[in-house]
Design a protein around this motif. Structure first.
Motif, mmCIF file in Angstrom:
data_model
loop_
_atom_site.group_PDB
_atom_site.id
_atom_site.type_symbol
_atom_site.label_atom_id
_atom_site.label_comp_id
_atom_site.label_asym_id
_atom_site.label_seq_id
_atom_site.Cartn_x
_atom_site.Cartn_y
_atom_site.Cartn_z
ATOM 1 N N GLY A 251 0.934 -1.162 -0.132
ATOM 2 C CA GLY A 251 -0.082 0.187 0.087
ATOM 3 C C GLY A 251 0.840 1.267 -0.123
ATOM 4 N N ARG A 252 0.606 2.112 0.647
ATOM 5 C CA ARG A 252 1.182 3.371 1.161
ATOM 6 C C ARG A 252 2.055 3.289 2.247
ATOM 7 N NH1 ARG A 252 0.552 7.622 -2.286
ATOM 8 N NH2 ARG A 252 0.990 9.063 -0.420
ATOM 9 N N LYS A 253 2.305 2.035 2.676
ATOM 10 C CA LYS A 253 3.066 2.100 4.092
ATOM 11 C C LYS A 253 4.340 2.685 4.096
ATOM 12 C CE LYS A 253 2.188 -2.354 4.955
ATOM 13 N NZ LYS A 253 0.856 -3.038 4.693
ATOM 14 N N LEU A 254 4.832 3.371 5.191
ATOM 15 C CA LEU A 254 6.479 4.030 5.347
ATOM 16 C C LEU A 254 7.152 2.895 5.758
ATOM 17 C CD1 LEU A 254 5.286 7.541 6.621
ATOM 18 C CD2 LEU A 254 5.813 6.623 3.879
ATOM 19 N N GLN A 255 8.333 3.118 5.592
ATOM 20 C CA GLN A 255 9.788 2.129 5.788
ATOM 21 C C GLN A 255 10.203 2.743 7.171
ATOM 22 O OE1 GLN A 255 10.318 -0.591 4.698
ATOM 23 N NE2 GLN A 255 12.409 -1.179 5.421
ATOM 24 N N ASP A 256 10.035 2.247 8.166
ATOM 25 C CA ASP A 256 10.640 2.292 9.528
ATOM 26 C C ASP A 256 10.766 3.807 9.590
ATOM 27 O OD1 ASP A 256 11.180 -0.131 9.379
ATOM 28 O OD2 ASP A 256 13.222 0.133 8.607
ATOM 29 N N ARG A 257 9.414 4.651 9.569
ATOM 30 C CA ARG A 257 9.323 5.948 9.896
ATOM 31 C C ARG A 257 7.912 6.309 10.194
ATOM 32 N NH1 ARG A 257 12.585 7.186 4.879
ATOM 33 N NH2 ARG A 257 13.378 5.382 5.430
ATOM 34 N N THR B 136 5.191 19.180 -2.455
ATOM 35 C CA THR B 136 3.941 18.617 -2.554
ATOM 36 C C THR B 136 2.862 19.159 -3.515
ATOM 37 O OG1 THR B 136 2.885 19.707 -0.793
ATOM 38 C CG2 THR B 136 4.299 17.864 -0.220
ATOM 39 N N ILE B 137 1.849 18.318 -3.630
ATOM 40 C CA ILE B 137 0.947 18.757 -4.638
ATOM 41 C C ILE B 137 0.321 19.862 -4.018
ATOM 42 C CG2 ILE B 137 -1.553 18.360 -5.608
ATOM 43 C CD1 ILE B 137 0.866 16.828 -6.874
ATOM 44 N N ARG B 138 -0.020 20.056 -2.787
ATOM 45 C CA ARG B 138 -0.426 21.097 -2.047
ATOM 46 C C ARG B 138 0.369 22.545 -1.841
ATOM 47 N NH1 ARG B 138 -2.832 20.176 3.781
ATOM 48 N NH2 ARG B 138 -0.468 19.735 4.583
ATOM 49 N N ALA B 187 -8.720 11.427 -15.155
ATOM 50 C CA ALA B 187 -7.812 10.263 -15.039
ATOM 51 C C ALA B 187 -6.734 10.721 -14.005
ATOM 52 C CB ALA B 187 -7.135 10.369 -16.434
ATOM 53 N N THR B 188 -7.442 10.752 -12.710
ATOM 54 C CA THR B 188 -6.534 10.706 -11.665
ATOM 55 C C THR B 188 -7.122 10.068 -10.364
ATOM 56 O OG1 THR B 188 -5.457 12.771 -10.619
ATOM 57 C CG2 THR B 188 -8.062 12.813 -10.576
ATOM 58 N N GLY B 189 -6.418 10.223 -9.155
ATOM 59 C CA GLY B 189 -6.968 9.739 -8.107
ATOM 60 C C GLY B 189 -6.644 10.487 -6.787
ATOM 61 N N ALA B 190 -7.084 10.236 -5.698
ATOM 62 C CA ALA B 190 -7.033 10.830 -4.654
ATOM 63 C C ALA B 190 -5.779 10.625 -4.015
ATOM 64 C CB ALA B 190 -8.270 10.902 -3.557
ATOM 65 N N VAL B 293 8.829 16.375 -9.180
ATOM 66 C CA VAL B 293 7.509 16.237 -9.468
ATOM 67 C C VAL B 293 7.051 14.902 -9.281
ATOM 68 C CG1 VAL B 293 5.812 16.756 -11.295
ATOM 69 C CG2 VAL B 293 8.017 18.168 -10.971
ATOM 70 N N THR B 294 7.878 13.696 -9.638
ATOM 71 C CA THR B 294 7.367 12.492 -9.432
ATOM 72 C C THR B 294 7.177 12.392 -7.839
ATOM 73 O OG1 THR B 294 9.715 11.491 -9.327
ATOM 74 C CG2 THR B 294 8.593 11.441 -11.530
ATOM 75 N N ARG B 295 8.043 12.718 -6.962
ATOM 76 C CA ARG B 295 7.852 12.577 -5.788
ATOM 77 C C ARG B 295 6.578 13.236 -5.217
ATOM 78 N NH1 ARG B 295 9.271 8.540 -2.738
ATOM 79 N NH2 ARG B 295 10.338 9.052 -0.807
ATOM 80 N N ALA B 296 6.226 14.394 -5.555
ATOM 81 C CA ALA B 296 5.149 15.234 -5.124
ATOM 82 C C ALA B 296 3.901 14.258 -5.530
ATOM 83 C CB ALA B 296 4.928 16.362 -6.074
ATOM 84 N N MET B 297 3.799 13.515 -6.546
ATOM 85 C CA MET B 297 2.787 12.507 -7.010
ATOM 86 C C MET B 297 2.646 11.482 -5.785
ATOM 87 S SD MET B 297 2.349 12.459 -11.123
ATOM 88 C CE MET B 297 0.588 11.610 -11.234
ATOM 89 N N ASP B 298 3.747 10.960 -5.570
ATOM 90 C CA ASP B 298 3.784 10.000 -4.682
ATOM 91 C C ASP B 298 3.587 10.095 -3.145
ATOM 92 O OD1 ASP B 298 5.359 8.469 -6.690
ATOM 93 O OD2 ASP B 298 7.332 8.400 -5.718
ATOM 94 N N TYR B 299 3.785 11.618 -3.008
ATOM 95 C CA TYR B 299 3.373 11.920 -1.633
ATOM 96 C C TYR B 299 1.921 12.222 -1.530
ATOM 97 C CZ TYR B 299 8.072 12.365 0.885
ATOM 98 O OH TYR B 299 9.489 12.151 1.297
ATOM 99 N N PHE B 300 1.313 12.504 -2.677
ATOM 100 C CA PHE B 300 -0.148 12.774 -2.708
ATOM 101 C C PHE B 300 -1.071 11.803 -1.919
ATOM 102 C CE2 PHE B 300 -4.424 13.690 -4.780
ATOM 103 C CZ PHE B 300 -4.544 14.838 -4.003
ATOM 104 N N ASP B 301 -1.821 11.983 -1.054
ATOM 105 C CA ASP B 301 -2.762 11.118 -0.062
ATOM 106 C C ASP B 301 -3.695 11.971 0.405
ATOM 107 O OD1 ASP B 301 -4.360 9.144 0.913
ATOM 108 O OD2 ASP B 301 -2.679 8.461 1.876
ATOM 109 N N LEU B 302 -4.719 12.589 -0.338
ATOM 110 C CA LEU B 302 -5.565 13.636 0.399
ATOM 111 C C LEU B 302 -6.422 13.253 1.475
ATOM 112 C CD1 LEU B 302 -6.588 16.570 -0.477
ATOM 113 C CD2 LEU B 302 -8.409 15.473 -2.059
ATOM 114 N N ALA B 303 -6.818 11.882 1.522
ATOM 115 C CA ALA B 303 -7.415 11.481 2.570
ATOM 116 C C ALA B 303 -6.627 11.357 3.893
ATOM 117 C CB ALA B 303 -8.007 10.016 2.601
ATOM 118 N N ALA B 304 -5.300 11.356 3.746
ATOM 119 C CA ALA B 304 -4.356 11.310 4.820
ATOM 120 C C ALA B 304 -4.306 12.547 5.484
ATOM 121 C CB ALA B 304 -2.888 10.762 4.414
#
Lengths: 389, 389
Positions: A251-257, B136-138, B187-190, B293-304
């Motif tokens: 999933g989106r689980k983080l590694q040791d943090r 981040t996206i924000r 064509a996106t996700g939260a 920019v790839t990292r910003a997408m990876d970090y995106f999790d609006l529910a979190a």
């Protein structure tokens, strides 16, 4: 950042003096390759399990996948790990070594003892590197047939394998129809798709982009394109899994943090997992072999060798087939298996087909899949009765 | 082998003195980033199309995807090519510049004029490189809001975008609910899935494996990690298409030859196409920007950001939403859009949803898709009537 500089196996040693039995061939038994080259000094490394019966009718040839090897059911001396298909093969297992004589050989172009780009070219005394002739699936099968000949076996009771191994199974049935009593191609296709060629090409470019690849001469020059090969493996590894499996495992689980580090470290478990896959791969696999073996899969198109009609590859076959695919396999989706089954039906072959429910993606064929084991046990058992074993 | 050494744009020049209008901000309007860094000298480069009406109620903000830019509907001066969404935006087009004032800005972390890793760090006089704070996206949306403020616009008539642009659309609706009259996330996700994070990580590792990346300091050191970035783009590009599209466009067709060459040349058209995608990408995109920019997408999790409950991100929203996905998009499959729609429904929002039939994969949102155009035209038209435009 990342550390992609692991300890490495010695491909020169493994290629020339492997840790397993080897059949060596000279000019009396040259390997005639599809590209036109004739190898008149070549060898094939293999392992066997179980006992060949008196009339030599209980031999099962297992064909390995892209990065597999001959250590299908025993410890791999290079990695120190167990065989790659011990869930399937062994005493009492679906392919039962108490009943069958199992043979598994490293493919031509591979790097665990069969002649390939890391082998010494007898004409130069140096590693072949990129001067090694490009290999096809049919070349791999020709080499296996020479090994089977050398073991005095006329007919194989079964040829089995998944992915690239499944391609070899299909090629065996097409090239040597009289020598294959039963065939078990798993999670495979009769040709490589555009998307699969594309993924392989990215992997090859990753290897060749590494300056330590040295235009393929890294073994002579004392370097190793470990970073490039690691990137290639990371990308390929994603295609062996499924979105569902990655979601379930990581999933989106983080590694040791507790929180993201706002950096390019492996924050996510899936990143750490992938980096590990890359690192451990380069410890055991030769980069040029990776180029050759991916290329062999790309070139595979069994119908193209038969005027574009796949059924003709199996004309008049007496082999009993069992074809299996997995629902979440997007590398060799079920449609690829159906195309094989349709061709076998058109050729009047005996064929059973099952699509197995699994969320584990392409690699499901290597994993603990009770439905695959039950299918294999049933098919092998019925074939053994038909063969009088 | 391949030639991965193309001519290149000058990222230092584009980052600091872009070819488009720029809004510059100083300590009076710092950019407060999620990572905790405060940028007190930053800029955002943008393009506009059409005319802002007297009560400033007809502004449409278009958010670009991963490697997009502000040249959404006009010639890109770096590549010399037309805008990336001219099919959608222009006079008489679904987003009609005869009626609406369209704004598109380069994202923070990007490389066409908005502050990013290729920009000069005012504290050192050198390119930020990897010392640039992770975005981040924000953060991207915060920067866009400052631009919109500077243009004197209170409420956007619509915020629209696909893929990473769609993430920004969702973030706009969550961060500034009173400022978004309508929203079109395509064509996106939260959140970014494990598989998508995995593909991004492979791309980043490909860049960082290139010795010319120089730990991110390539601009200072006069090198460019073109090979690594090219490999990253090749791999990513496959994920923007679909197996069906690759089969339809390329299949196993050979490139300008009758038979395979038994080599590692680009025998297959799909290989040649992918290599071209990699080469043309490195001419226009900065490698460090690709990491950010790839990292910003990876970090995106609006529910979190809302206790794990996506509906809370949209609590009390008055925005009208239209969510669309494509049947063959496996990067952001329809399930991702459904999750957004369920959350919007739970929040009592006005939302319409359509899954569009297409075999073109994720990139369908950028292409000639009559059903997407009809959907957009209908949604924008109804929203304009509701807005009294």
């Amino acid at each position: 950042m990342s550390d992609l500089s692991p300890s490495l196996a010695d491909p020169l040693k493994e290629a020339n003096e492997p840790s397993s039995p080897v059949a060596r061939f000279g000019p009396e038994a040259p390997l005639l390759m599809d590209c036109g080259v004739v190898l008149d000094h070549w060898q094939i490394a293999y392992q066997t399990y179980g006992t060949l019966n008196a009339d030599k009718s209980n031999a099962v040839l297992v064909c390995h996948a892209l990065t597999g090897d001959q250590y299908v059911a025993s410890r791999n001396p290079i990695t120190g790990k167990g065989g790659w298909w011990t869930a399937m093969i062994g005493p009492g297992k679906p392919i039962d070594t108490d009943r069958f004589f199992v043979i598994c050989a490293n493919v031509v172009g591979g790097c665990t003892g069969t002649t390939g780009p890391a082998s010494t070219n007898p004409a130069t005394g140096k590693p072949w590197g990129l001067s090694f002739p490009v290999v096809t699936i049919r070349d791999m099968v020709r080499a296996q047939a020479a090994l089977i000949d050398s073991l005095g076996i006329e007919t194989l009771f079964c040829v089995a394998g998944g992915s690239m191994g499944g391609m070899q199974v299909l090629q065996w049935a097409a090239s040597y129809p009289g020598r294959v009593f039963s065939a078990l191609p798993l999670a495979t296709g009769a040709k490589h798709s555009a998307q699969n060629i594309a993924f392989h090409e990215v992997g090859r470019q990753a290897v060749m982009a590494d300056p330590d690849w040295r235009q393929g001469r890294y073994l002579e020059e004392g370097t190793r394109p470990s970073k490039g090969l690691s990137v290639a493996r990371m990308g390929a590894h994603i295609t062996y899994l499924s979105e569902q499996a990655l979601h379930r495992k990581f999933g989106r689980k983080l590694q040791d943090r507790e929180a993201p580090t706002f950096s390019f470290d492996a924050d996510f478990q899936v990143e750490s997992y992938l980096r590990h896959q890359g690192l451990s791969f380069v410890e055991r696999f030769d980069a040029n072999s990776y180029l050759y073996v991916t290329r062999a899969m790309d070139y595979f198109d069994l119908a193209a060798d038969h005027d574009g009609v796949l059924a003709r590859a199996f004309a008049g076959t007496k082999t009993r087939f069992c074809v299996a695919s997995f629902t979440s396999d997007w590398l060799f989706p079920t449609a690829d298996s159906r195309a094989i089954v349709h061709a076998l039906n058109a050729a009047g072959a005996s064929v059973s087909f099952v699509e197995l429910e699994s969320d584990k993606g392409h690699d499901a064929f290597l994993l603990e899949e009770p439905n695959l084991f039950a299918t294999t046990r049933g098919f092998i058992g019925a074939a053994a009765r038909a063969r009088g074993l």
